[in-house]
Design an enzyme around this catalytic site. Structure first.
Site, mmCIF file in Angstrom:
data_model
loop_
_atom_site.group_PDB
_atom_site.id
_atom_site.type_symbol
_atom_site.label_atom_id
_atom_site.label_comp_id
_atom_site.label_asym_id
_atom_site.label_seq_id
_atom_site.Cartn_x
_atom_site.Cartn_y
_atom_site.Cartn_z
ATOM 1 N N ASP A 2 0.855 -1.171 0.000
ATOM 2 C CA ASP A 2 0.000 0.000 0.000
ATOM 3 C C ASP A 2 0.897 1.230 0.000
ATOM 4 O O ASP A 2 2.082 1.161 0.323
ATOM 5 C CB ASP A 2 -0.931 -0.008 1.214
ATOM 6 N N TRP A 3 0.339 2.388 -0.325
ATOM 7 C CA TRP A 3 1.136 3.562 -0.665
ATOM 8 C C TRP A 3 1.598 4.379 0.543
ATOM 9 O O TRP A 3 0.874 4.534 1.519
ATOM 10 C CB TRP A 3 0.342 4.457 -1.612
#
Length: 753
Positions: free
Chosen positions: A294-295
């Site tokens: 995830d970012w």
């Protein structure tokens, strides 16, 4: 002194010029989306002839890379390129393309990710909007997996037209508690429902050579503490409740990729969680694709992530830095062979998509074309759930009616949260616009009041034949938590918010906002023909007002065509067919424990309808519940083979008849009961459903097949799935409510003993 000042000014001038040039370069990269070609040049990089050829090609390419080239395949973009994200948002009002894994020397094209649970997030510089569908929870309420596959086909087509080939969808995290801010992105509370929708979404995406990336793996069901929370749970809960939908999506849907979650599980961040990413995902489930993080705050330890099997860090090089991994190799913590393994499996997956020869078939004309917008309307219509109806709906559609549309959300363009799942549409039909258009076509007088004065609203309601009251939430109240000021860890440590609350996030109350409840109270006291339309992403507490109104419709965040769809449902042009993908408790305390601000939380074996069934708790509205403008009768539940072995498939059917005078769609549900189990198990579990169309008076026989292996429980001591040999209950009907289900029994015995 003067000469020194001049020299300083000259130096500062040079620095300023360099900064301008650097900034211009970043800006250019942020807006020129045609810079990189996503398709492989087959003259420079020969296309493999078969599946095995991709593995060989990947190995050959990795063998030609030096260590730093290999590492360059393991992250999004370099840190200095990331300011284009801010530039894209601030100056272009769009999410920019982030190019991953390009190697010009070896002719390897990059890939580009777009979020997309309700529409393409990343848009080309020539594109200003895309088709926006209802949120995932709305589509889960449709219980229509064929529709979900078609929706994701459209999303994939529009992603391709926007020069994207990697889709961060579907979101298949389980709804454990209705206060979860990102509930709207997923499909509901039940693992079986989630798994069926996950498979459908992946199939739709991958039909158009876009890499599907289900998310967030795993146990991500809380948002305000998502970067720091540690989830504890026992092995049966992990295997039987929080992983089955991921397992089915991986093994049946076969996505190219999967995204790891932010949170910890049993003390280990997901990006470093070898047990989940490697032991279960790859070794047990046989996942062949690659894992991306995830970012921004999804990674913490580069060495740990390599060991765990995280393949790509997004969106920039943070822990997969050259010096970190080089040092890890030098001191023996990891080997270059570990790096080779990661890069090889990533390449052999994504190269298949870069060799696709249909790149030119996805032009700008595909975006928001008429058929796509029509599908968005159909999705909204099929998702709406008729919760209550005391002979008011459908509303009269003859002329001469005075129609009043009320509420602060009545004319709001309100399609969902403003986080990563946001989707941009320029032509959004609000509830008022949809209702106005329909009523004007039949000659009715229509009025909008979306102001705060409840007394004025009541006065207007007194004079109206029909009152439609739109209540609920917006991106400010729920959704992905966006707060740059709040220190998430400090709030989690304190168990409460410290500082200023940001946008969206988890809800701390399940009730409507006070102004909404006040409006319902004021209007319902003067007019008994009130329809309450709820806009939101999950369950709400309606105890304060539900008995005061005759009709309630859950319209969700219903996408760009939501207003048109709502009008069609309210006035009977469409028969509502949606059903709740979650249970609604009578009391908030009946749900599992939930605190948006916490460092630790324990997920139990029971939640949703399994919790309410087990504890014999009366609910307000059961899982799978939804009304229609017609009526249905269930008869003749039949089991074809009531004596089975663990390797068999149960075959059963039921007759469903439309006993009303309007055509409709009914969602037939199948549950299996475990009353005779020798271990702790739910009262019943969903194991099948089908959405069927019936004309008035028509009867259909609805067949089902259930593999006996899908009734297994996980034995943590022996580390294997087991099917109990006993008598099971089979239930079929229109919801999970026991008094609506027909029942029979079947037996599972191992005849080979």
């Amino acid at each position: 002194m003067k000469k020194i000042a001049i020299k300083i000014l000259k130096v500062l001038g040079v620095i300023l010029v360099l900064l301008v040039i650097f900034g211009a370069g970043i800006y250019y990269k942020s807006v020129n989306y045609n810079m990189y070609e996503l398709q492989a040049d087959k003259e420079l990089l020969p296309e493999p002839e078969n599946e095995e050829g991709y593995s060989i090609l990947a190995e050959e390419l990795v063998a030609k890379m030096d260590l730093r080239e290999k590492i360059d395949q393991m992250y999004g973009e370099k840190m200095y390129q990331i300011p284009k994200l801010a530039i894209g948002f601030l100056m272009k009002n769009r999410f920019p393309h982030v190019y991953v894994g390009e190697n010009k020397r070896l002719h390897i094209p990059p890939w580009v990710l777009s979020d997309g649970p309700r529409g393409a997030r990343v848009m080309d510089h020539k594109v200003n909007s895309v088709t926006t569908f209802p949120v995932g929870m709305a589509r889960g309420a449709s219980w229509d997996v064929d529709l979900e596959e078609r929706i994701h086909e459209v999303i994939a087509i529009e992603m391709r037209a926007n020069k994207v080939n990697y889709a961060a969808t579907p979101c298949i995290n389980l709804l454990r508690h209705p206060a979860w801010g990102r509930a709207q992105e997923t499909y509901g509370e039940d693992p079986w429902l989630l798994g069926e929708f996950g498979v459908a979404a992946v199939r739709g995406i991958e039909k158009h050579n876009v890499m599907a990336c289900p998310k967030h793996f795993a146990l991500n069901s809380l948002d305000n503490s998502r970067f720091v929370v540690d989830v504890e749970l026992d092995e049966r809960t992990l295997r039987e409740v929080y992983l089955p939908h991921f397992k089915k999506t991986i093994q049946v849907g076969k996505p190219a990729s999967i995204m790891s979650a932010y949170n910890k599980v049993r003390g280990e961040y997901l990006a470093n969680n070898k047990y989940l990413l490697n032991d279960i995902l790859r070794n047990e489930w046989g996942f062949k694709g690659f894992v991306s993080s995830d970012w921004f705050k999804g990674t913490y330890d580069g060495i740990g992530s390599v060991k765990a099997g995280l393949d790509v860090e997004m969106p920039y090089q943070q822990v997969y830095k050259y010096e970190i991994l080089e040092e890890g190799i030098e001191n023996g913590e990891i080997s270059e062979a570990d790096i080779d393994k990661i890069v090889t499996r990533t390449l052999e997956t994504r190269l298949k998509y870069s060799f696709s020869d249909d790149q030119e078939t996805y032009g700008y004309e595909e975006i928001e074309k008429e058929s796509h917008v029509a599908l968005a309307r159909v999705a909204a219509e099929k998702s709406m759930v008729l919760i209550k109806n005391d002979n008011l709906l459908p509303l009269a559609s003859e002329s001469g009616q005075k129609v009043l549309v009320l509420g602060r959300l009545a004319n709001a363009e309100n399609t969902g949260d403003h986080g990563s799942s946001n989707s941009t549409s320029l032509n959004i039909t609000t509830p008022y616009e949809g209702i106005k258009s329909l009523n004007e076509s039949i000659g009715n007088e229509i009025e909008l009041y979306d102001g705060p004065d409840t007394q004025l609203a009541a006065e207007k309601a007194k004079q109206s034949d029909q009152v439609i009251l739109v209540v609920g939430y917006t991106f400010e109240n729920e959704g992905e938590y966006i707060n740059m000021k709040d220190d998430m860890e400090k709030s989690a440590e304190a168990g409460r918010l410290l500082g200023e609350k940001g946008i969206g996030g988890d809800r701390e109350s399940l009730r409507l906002l006070p102004e909404d409840e006040a409006l319902i109270e004021a209007v319902s006291s003067v007019n008994k023909k009130v329809v309450v339309v709820y806009v939101g992403g999950s369950a709400i507490n309606m105890n304060a007002w539900e008995s005061k109104v005759p009709s309630i419709v859950f319209a969700w965040y219903s996408g760009m065509e939501g207003g048109t769809a709502l009008a069609n449902v309210l006035y009977g042009k469409v028969n509502p067919s949606g059903k709740l993908p979650f249970s609604i408790a009578r009391n908030d305390s009946d749900y599992p424990y939930f605190n948006p601000y916490t460092l630790k939380i324990e997920y139990g074996y029971y939640h949703g309808y399994t919790l309410f069934d087990k504890n014999d708790i009366e609910v307000a509205y059961p899982f799978g519940y939804g009304l229609s403008y017609t009526s249905y009768a269930y008869n003749n539940l039949t089991i074809q083979n009531s004596a089975l072995t663990p390797d068999d498939t149960l075959k059963a059917s039921i007759e469903v008849t439309n006993t009303g005078d309007m055509a409709g769609e009914e969602i037939v549900q199948l549950y299996v009961g475990f009353k005779n189990s020798q271990i702790d198990r739910p009262v019943k579990l969903l194991r099948g459903f089908d959405k069927i169309k019936l004309q008035p008076g028509e009867t259909k026989v609805v067949p089902f097949e259930v593999k006996v292996e899908d009734l297994a429980w996980y034995d943590p001591e022996e580390k294997e799935w087991k099917v109990e040999e006993m008598e099971y209950e089979l239930y079929m009907g229109p919801s999970s409510s026991a008094d609506q289900l027909l029942k029979d029994e079947f037996e599972v015995t191992n005849f080979m003993k």
